[in-house]
Design a protein around this motif. Structure first.
Motif, PDB file in Angstrom:
ATOM      1  N   TYR A   1       0.578  -1.347  -0.091  1.00  0.00           N
ATOM      2  CA  TYR A   1      -0.008   0.338   0.025  1.00  0.00           C
ATOM      3  C   TYR A   1       0.731   1.482   0.010  1.00  0.00           C
ATOM      4  O   TYR A   1       1.014   2.554  -0.463  1.00  0.00           O
ATOM      5  CB  TYR A   1      -0.793   0.214   1.070  1.00  0.00           C
ATOM      6  CG  TYR A   1      -2.269   0.964   1.214  1.00  0.00           C
ATOM      7  CD1 TYR A   1      -3.442   0.400   0.794  1.00  0.00           C
ATOM      8  CD2 TYR A   1      -1.959   2.288   1.733  1.00  0.00           C
ATOM      9  CE1 TYR A   1      -4.446   1.109   0.812  1.00  0.00           C
ATOM     10  CE2 TYR A   1      -2.935   2.530   1.674  1.00  0.00           C
ATOM     11  CZ  TYR A   1      -4.132   2.026   1.141  1.00  0.00           C
ATOM     12  OH  TYR A   1      -5.564   3.490   1.323  1.00  0.00           O
ATOM     13  N   LEU A   2       1.472   1.329   0.876  1.00  0.00           N
ATOM     14  CA  LEU A   2       2.947   2.275   0.739  1.00  0.00           C
ATOM     15  C   LEU A   2       3.328   2.215  -0.002  1.00  0.00           C
ATOM     16  O   LEU A   2       3.902   3.989  -1.077  1.00  0.00           O
ATOM     17  CB  LEU A   2       3.832   2.268   2.279  1.00  0.00           C
ATOM     18  CG  LEU A   2       3.658   2.279   3.257  1.00  0.00           C
ATOM     19  CD1 LEU A   2       4.032   2.315   4.321  1.00  0.00           C
ATOM     20  CD2 LEU A   2       2.930   3.289   3.695  1.00  0.00           C
ATOM     21  N   ARG A   3       4.294   1.370  -1.252  1.00  0.00           N
ATOM     22  CA  ARG A   3       5.093   1.488  -2.043  1.00  0.00           C
ATOM     23  C   ARG A   3       3.430   1.626  -3.631  1.00  0.00           C
ATOM     24  O   ARG A   3       3.987   2.878  -4.091  1.00  0.00           O
ATOM     25  CB  ARG A   3       5.055   0.379  -2.111  1.00  0.00           C
ATOM     26  CG  ARG A   3       6.352   0.107  -1.797  1.00  0.00           C
ATOM     27  CD  ARG A   3       7.226  -1.509  -2.053  1.00  0.00           C
ATOM     28  NE  ARG A   3       7.896  -1.793  -1.498  1.00  0.00           N
ATOM     29  CZ  ARG A   3       8.666  -2.859  -1.528  1.00  0.00           C
ATOM     30  NH1 ARG A   3       8.421  -3.707  -2.165  1.00  0.00           N
ATOM     31  NH2 ARG A   3       9.787  -3.389  -1.137  1.00  0.00           N
ATOM     32  N   SER A   4       2.684   1.890  -3.364  1.00  0.00           N
ATOM     33  CA  SER A   4       1.162   1.972  -4.456  1.00  0.00           C
ATOM     34  C   SER A   4       1.108   3.471  -4.410  1.00  0.00           C
ATOM     35  O   SER A   4       1.279   4.681  -4.791  1.00  0.00           O
ATOM     36  CB  SER A   4      -0.020   1.470  -4.071  1.00  0.00           C
ATOM     37  OG  SER A   4      -0.208   1.937  -5.359  1.00  0.00           O
ATOM     38  N   ALA A   5       1.046   4.565  -3.174  1.00  0.00           N
ATOM     39  CA  ALA A   5       0.963   5.557  -2.703  1.00  0.00           C
ATOM     40  C   ALA A   5       1.992   6.251  -3.279  1.00  0.00           C
ATOM     41  O   ALA A   5       2.168   7.560  -3.760  1.00  0.00           O
ATOM     42  CB  ALA A   5       0.780   5.699  -0.961  1.00  0.00           C
ATOM     43  N   ASN A   6       3.132   5.917  -2.823  1.00  0.00           N
ATOM     44  CA  ASN A   6       4.547   6.437  -3.205  1.00  0.00           C
ATOM     45  C   ASN A   6       4.757   6.719  -4.803  1.00  0.00           C
ATOM     46  O   ASN A   6       5.546   7.672  -4.969  1.00  0.00           O
ATOM     47  CB  ASN A   6       5.997   6.227  -2.270  1.00  0.00           C
ATOM     48  CG  ASN A   6       5.836   6.088  -1.162  1.00  0.00           C
ATOM     49  OD1 ASN A   6       5.721   7.116  -0.418  1.00  0.00           O
ATOM     50  ND2 ASN A   6       6.473   5.125  -0.312  1.00  0.00           N
TER      51      ASN A   6
END
Length: 344
Positions: free
Chosen positions: A63-68
């Motif tokens: 999820y964090l990688r997708s947001a970044n």
């Protein structure tokens, strides 16, 4: 670009990956997300069955990688979590900003718990909430809320209109039943309520939305180079021909589809590719200000008491889009005319 980072295999390796991804978030949500990662890691260190928590951590890492990677909706949700529109901080703000003032003396305490018949009731959790503040914010939220709010407030808020005065036999309700119905009503309101922010944090969020903050608040950190392994072997799992025979193609190519590409980081097998991942954009300062900070500020209220009337006044963030001034190249079309379009 695909994520050229090895898959974390141990809990400590996974924890470092989560902290690394948190450093690439915008300054608005970076401190809170980092704090939550550290707190959750400490809470789960002594668990007897950590497999479920490790599985959840892998989910949040994607999820964090997708947001970044530029997924706007996921980045907006992280900002909602950091500003108390969702999650744990929402409950913390509600408990601190909407708490009732303690009674000054015993007489005031007895007055709050006094029943119409003259008897005293036991104090409960509803006595710890400032119902006048809750009611003021709930009425204001029901009037200005938009479809993109994290929670939508119900239209009927007044308990006098919703709580009956008689039971099915036509008899008046007992005081205990009235109190229980009243608590159930305010529980449903509090589940949909947007808690107010402190004044300083609300002003800072407004400055971010209007573009008045420092330029560093609108710049996302660039990714640092990944350390290269000295081993020649690759950790990537290679598919065998038996998988293409026994499994549907849609399940094999699901990871590199446009909807899942930002979560998995897989490349397209076709060199032409399927295009950019759905939901991702290049997060320029203008897009970050209007598409993320503006939505968060619009869902954030402050509450202040009017010194004259004694009533609570609720103010919400105003995200009205203004017309940008024309550039020097566009001004040449308006040479020789005044503001009304009349030739000079």
């Amino acid at each position: 670009m695909p994520l050229q980072i090895p898959h974390p295999n141990t809990p400590l390796h996974l924890y470092r990956h989560l902290l690394r991804e948190a450093t690439y978030l915008p300054p608005l949500c970076r401190p809170w997300i980092t704090q939550r990662i550290q707190a959750r890691f400490r809470d789960c260190r002594r668990k007897t069955n950590p497999k479920l928590y490790i599985k959840d951590a892998h989910h949040y890492l994607r999820y964090l990688r997708s947001a970044n990677a530029g997924h706007v909706q996921r980045l907006l949700r992280l900002c909602y979590l950091a500003t108390g529109r969702l999650g744990k901080r929402r409950r913390i703000l509600g408990k601190s900003e909407l708490a009732s003032s303690p009674p000054a003396n015993s007489a005031e305490l007895d007055e709050k718990t006094k029943l119409p018949g003259g008897k005293q009731r036991q104090r409960d959790w509803l006595d710890n909430w400032a119902i006048d503040k809750v009611k003021a914010i709930a009425y204001s939220q029901s009037q200005i809320q938009a479809k993109d709010f994290p929670y939508l407030m119900r239209r009927s808020i007044s308990p006098e209109r919703l709580i009956p005065t008689e039971n099915c036999f036509g008899r008046p309700l007992t005081e205990k039943l009235k109190r229980n119905k009243l608590k159930k009503h305010w529980v449903s309101v509090l589940r949909q309520l947007m808690p107010p922010l402190p004044r300083g944090e609300w002003d800072q969020l407004g400055a971010l939305t209007r573009g008045e903050a420092d330029a560093q608040h609108y710049k996302l950190p660039t990714r640092r180079p990944v350390a290269q392994s000295h081993f020649t072997g690759s950790d990537a799992k290679q598919r065998t021909w038996s998988e293409f025979v026994t499994k549907p193609v849609r399940s094999l190519e699901r990871a590199n589809s446009r909807t899942m590409k930002s979560l998995s980081g897989d490349e397209d097998e076709d060199p032409r590719g399927h295009g950019r991942a759905i939901g991702t954009r290049v997060l320029s300062p203008r897009k970050l200000r209007r598409g993320v900070y503006g939505f968060v500020w619009r869902a954030s209220p402050i509450i202040e008491k009017n010194p004259r009337s004694g009533k609570w006044s609720v103010t919400w963030g105003n995200n009205d889009k203004t017309i940008s001034p024309p550039s020097k190249k566009d001004l040449q079309f308006f040479q020789g005319v005044d503001q009304d379009g009349v030739p000079i």
